[in-house]
Design a protein around this motif. Structure first.
Motif, PDB file in Angstrom:
ATOM      1  N   THR A  74     -36.717  29.112  13.324  1.00 36.22           N
ATOM      2  CA  THR A  74     -38.173  28.256  13.319  1.00 36.22           C
ATOM      3  C   THR A  74     -38.143  26.783  13.613  1.00 36.22           C
ATOM      4  OG1 THR A  74     -38.943  30.596  12.290  1.00 36.22           O
ATOM      5  CG2 THR A  74     -40.347  28.777  12.306  1.00 36.22           C
ATOM      6  N   TYR A  75     -38.913  26.642  14.808  1.00 38.65           N
ATOM      7  CA  TYR A  75     -39.488  24.739  14.960  1.00 38.65           C
ATOM      8  C   TYR A  75     -40.976  25.373  14.520  1.00 38.65           C
ATOM      9  CZ  TYR A  75     -34.497  24.341  16.533  1.00 38.65           C
ATOM     10  OH  TYR A  75     -33.455  24.013  16.726  1.00 38.65           O
ATOM     11  N   HIS A  76     -41.023  23.639  14.098  1.00 35.67           N
ATOM     12  CA  HIS A  76     -42.273  23.463  14.238  1.00 35.67           C
ATOM     13  C   HIS A  76     -43.284  21.986  14.477  1.00 35.67           C
ATOM     14  CE1 HIS A  76     -42.589  25.620  10.718  1.00 35.67           C
ATOM     15  NE2 HIS A  76     -41.719  25.134  10.226  1.00 35.67           N
ATOM     16  N   TRP A  77     -43.688  21.862  15.705  1.00 31.88           N
ATOM     17  CA  TRP A  77     -44.527  21.319  16.571  1.00 31.88           C
ATOM     18  C   TRP A  77     -45.682  20.772  15.719  1.00 31.88           C
ATOM     19  CZ3 TRP A  77     -42.347  19.196  20.757  1.00 31.88           C
ATOM     20  CH2 TRP A  77     -41.795  20.108  21.074  1.00 31.88           C
ATOM     21  N   VAL A  78     -45.586  19.311  16.129  1.00 30.84           N
ATOM     22  CA  VAL A  78     -47.120  18.244  15.482  1.00 30.84           C
ATOM     23  C   VAL A  78     -47.665  17.712  15.833  1.00 30.84           C
ATOM     24  CG1 VAL A  78     -47.911  17.124  13.683  1.00 30.84           C
ATOM     25  CG2 VAL A  78     -45.972  18.316  12.653  1.00 30.84           C
ATOM     26  N   ALA A  79     -48.412  17.421  16.848  1.00 30.38           N
ATOM     27  CA  ALA A  79     -49.299  16.737  17.875  1.00 30.38           C
ATOM     28  C   ALA A  79     -50.261  15.724  17.213  1.00 30.38           C
ATOM     29  CB  ALA A  79     -50.324  17.818  18.735  1.00 30.38           C
ATOM     30  N   SER A  80     -49.776  14.644  17.368  1.00 30.09           N
ATOM     31  CA  SER A  80     -50.300  13.478  16.625  1.00 30.09           C
ATOM     32  C   SER A  80     -51.658  12.711  17.971  1.00 30.09           C
ATOM     33  CB  SER A  80     -49.883  11.969  16.157  1.00 30.09           C
ATOM     34  OG  SER A  80     -48.968  13.077  14.880  1.00 30.09           O
ATOM     35  N   TYR A  81     -52.846  12.361  18.100  1.00 28.55           N
ATOM     36  CA  TYR A  81     -53.070  11.995  18.985  1.00 28.55           C
ATOM     37  C   TYR A  81     -53.814  10.612  18.510  1.00 28.55           C
ATOM     38  CZ  TYR A  81     -57.134  10.030  21.953  1.00 28.55           C
ATOM     39  OH  TYR A  81     -58.030   9.741  22.573  1.00 28.55           O
ATOM     40  N   SER A  82     -53.310   9.559  19.540  1.00 27.96           N
ATOM     41  CA  SER A  82     -53.600   8.095  18.639  1.00 27.96           C
ATOM     42  C   SER A  82     -55.140   7.508  18.912  1.00 27.96           C
ATOM     43  CB  SER A  82     -52.988   6.966  20.078  1.00 27.96           C
ATOM     44  OG  SER A  82     -53.657   7.125  21.323  1.00 27.96           O
ATOM     45  N   GLY A  83     -55.639   7.504  19.544  1.00 20.85           N
ATOM     46  CA  GLY A  83     -57.256   7.654  19.952  1.00 20.85           C
ATOM     47  C   GLY A  83     -57.126   6.682  20.801  1.00 20.85           C
ATOM     48  N   ASP A  84     -58.982   5.950  21.229  1.00 15.76           N
ATOM     49  CA  ASP A  84     -58.720   5.070  21.698  1.00 15.76           C
ATOM     50  C   ASP A  84     -60.650   3.921  21.387  1.00 15.76           C
ATOM     51  OD1 ASP A  84     -61.196   6.265  22.796  1.00 15.76           O
ATOM     52  OD2 ASP A  84     -60.104   6.748  24.604  1.00 15.76           O
ATOM     53  N   ASN A  85     -61.242   3.443  21.769  1.00 19.14           N
ATOM     54  CA  ASN A  85     -61.998   2.747  21.386  1.00 19.14           C
ATOM     55  C   ASN A  85     -63.133   3.509  21.108  1.00 19.14           C
ATOM     56  OD1 ASN A  85     -60.397   0.519  22.135  1.00 19.14           O
ATOM     57  ND2 ASN A  85     -61.398  -0.514  24.072  1.00 19.14           N
TER      58      ASN A  85
END
Length: 456
Positions: A74-85
């Protein structure tokens, strides 16, 4: 296996920019139990990314490049958004629904072996091959619709119609994960390598398959024996000599080879006498000589060679040799005859008659012919007796009249046994005595006289 992920940004501006980083963790060391280690740094596999160029108000982005994993689990994904102004960064939760791909490694094994668990079996020509086939789900995924095919031994093919357990096999060591059965192929006449193929359908992806081979060796064991000469003539009570040759004429090694010979026991042989008979490879041959003494009757002699192949019953062969015996020599005989003339002595008065008793006996072991008695001094005693059997005897009396002088009387008997003449004799002396003197008898003359008369 290559894994990718998709992240959807919502609640942001339509002109949002920035980067989404996709981080893959796994395989989970404690799936469905300890969530604290699900996305631990020690479990990080790799990262991918996606440029945000479609805004952040319901737009979806795919990770790139795909991350290759080689271990199931079993694997786990974690998605991270960097954001902007205009948009703050954000991150998905480890273990969120839909972000836990399960990588499976379906696998199937098949083992085809002889019933003694070896990869090869040996059969006699026309025999039946028997195998044990074992199918194992040794992956980590259920397999359905498992089938076994066997092109050269169709009777070894199986489906769930034959074995219900093939419909669904859970990963071993679950009891359903291993299925074993036996199968056969009759009337095998040639060696071949047999292949069993097992195929199963995992929960995702294409079918998995495996194969195993098992070799069948067909043997044609055979043996030959020759006994020569095939005909011979021997003198009565003589000795015959034979040559016996044994050969492995088959294609398999023969052990414990031995030769029997009922009418000539001296021709029998085992490995104790000839060590080479203990094991004879194909093409091996040997020969030896043997004899039989004191042969007095015709006979046909049979030698039988027997050997034991690796499988199946013994093989045997035989060969015969006729012996003719010459005529026996004539028997050794002992012809003999005797004669007895009695009395052994007698006295007769001159001019009297001598009387004899003559007894002739065949004292040998063969019949006598032309038996004749001659007696020169007593011709009346001559006799022609003829044939006299062994042990037989005959007696008769005879006389010699008017014996006037003493003599030694000899009686001779002869007889024949084939070309052999036998003879014997006996004597009987006769004494002649003179007649006794007898004086002439005088008869006195009687003169009569008268008595004188008396006077007075």
């Amino acid at each position: 296996m290559d894994l990718t992920d998709t992240a959807t940004l919502s609640g942001g501006t339509s002109d949002a920019t920035g980067t989404i980083t996709f981080t893959l963790y796994g395989p989970d060391p404690t799936p469905a139990s300890n969530s604290e280690d699900d996305c631990a740094p020690a479990n990080l596999v790799d990262t991918a990314s996606a440029d945000v160029n479609k805004g952040a108000d319901g737009a979806s982005y795919d990770s790139s490049p795909a991350i290759t994993v080689n271990e199931p689990g079993t694997y786990h994904w974690v998605a991270s958004y960097s954001g902007d102004n205009n948009n703050k960064g954000s991150e998905s939760t480890c273990g969120a629904d839909g972000e836990n791909p399960v990588v499976i490694a379906p696998h199937i094994s098949v083992v085809k072996s002889a019933t003694d668990k070896t990869d090869e079996q040996v059969l006699r020509n026309g025999g039946t091959a028997t195998w044990s086939i074992q199918v194992i789900n040794d992956g980590d995924s259920n397999l359905s619709n498992v089938v076994v095919t066997d092109a050269l031994a169709p009777g070894c093919a199986r489906t769930s119609a034959d074995i219900a357990g093939l419909a669904l096999m859970k990963p071993a060591p679950d009891p359903s994960g291993t299925i074993t059965y036996t199968c056969t192929l009759a009337n095998v006449t040639a060696s071949f390598t047999n292949t069993a193929v097992a195929t199963g359908t995992p929960e995702v992806g294409g079918d998995v398959t495996a194969e195993d081979t098992s070799h069948v060796t067909v043997i044609n064991p055979a043996i030959s024996v020759s006994k020569t000469p095939h005909t011979q003539t021997v003198a009565f009570a003589g000795t015959v000599t034979f040559t016996i040759a044994v050969k492995n004429t088959g294609d398999a090694t023969l052990t414990d080879v031995h030769v029997t010979d009922a009418l000539a026991p001296g021709c029998a042989r085992t490995k104790a006498e000839i060590p080479q008979l203990a094991s004879m490879a194909p093409g091996d041959e040997l020969s030896y000589s043997c004899t039989l003494a004191n042969v007095t009757a015709n006979f046909t002699n049979v030698a039988v060679a027997i050997g034991t192949p690796p499988v199946g019953g013994d093989v045997s062969a035989n060969d015969s040799a006729a012996v003719t015996v010459g005529p026996p020599p004539p028997p050794v005989t002992h012809p003999a005859i005797s004669i007895v003339k009695n009395p052994k002595s007698q006295t007769v008065t001159s001019g009297g008659t001598a009387t004899f008793t003559i007894t002739v006996t065949n004292t040998g072991d063969v019949a006598l012919t032309d038996v004749t008695v001659t007696d020169p001094l007593s011709p009346n005693c001559n006799r022609t007796i003829g044939t006299l059997a062994p042990g037989a005897s005959t007696s008769y009396t005879c006389t010699r009249p008017n014996v006037t002088a003493s003599f030694n009387n000899v009686a001779v008997v002869t007889g024949k046994a084939g070309a052999t003449t036998v003879t014997a004799q006996d004597t009987a002396p006769v004494t002649a005595k003179a007649k006794p003197f007898v004086p002439k008898k005088v008869v006195p003359k009687v003169v009569s006289h008268k008595r004188p008369k008396a006077t007075g």
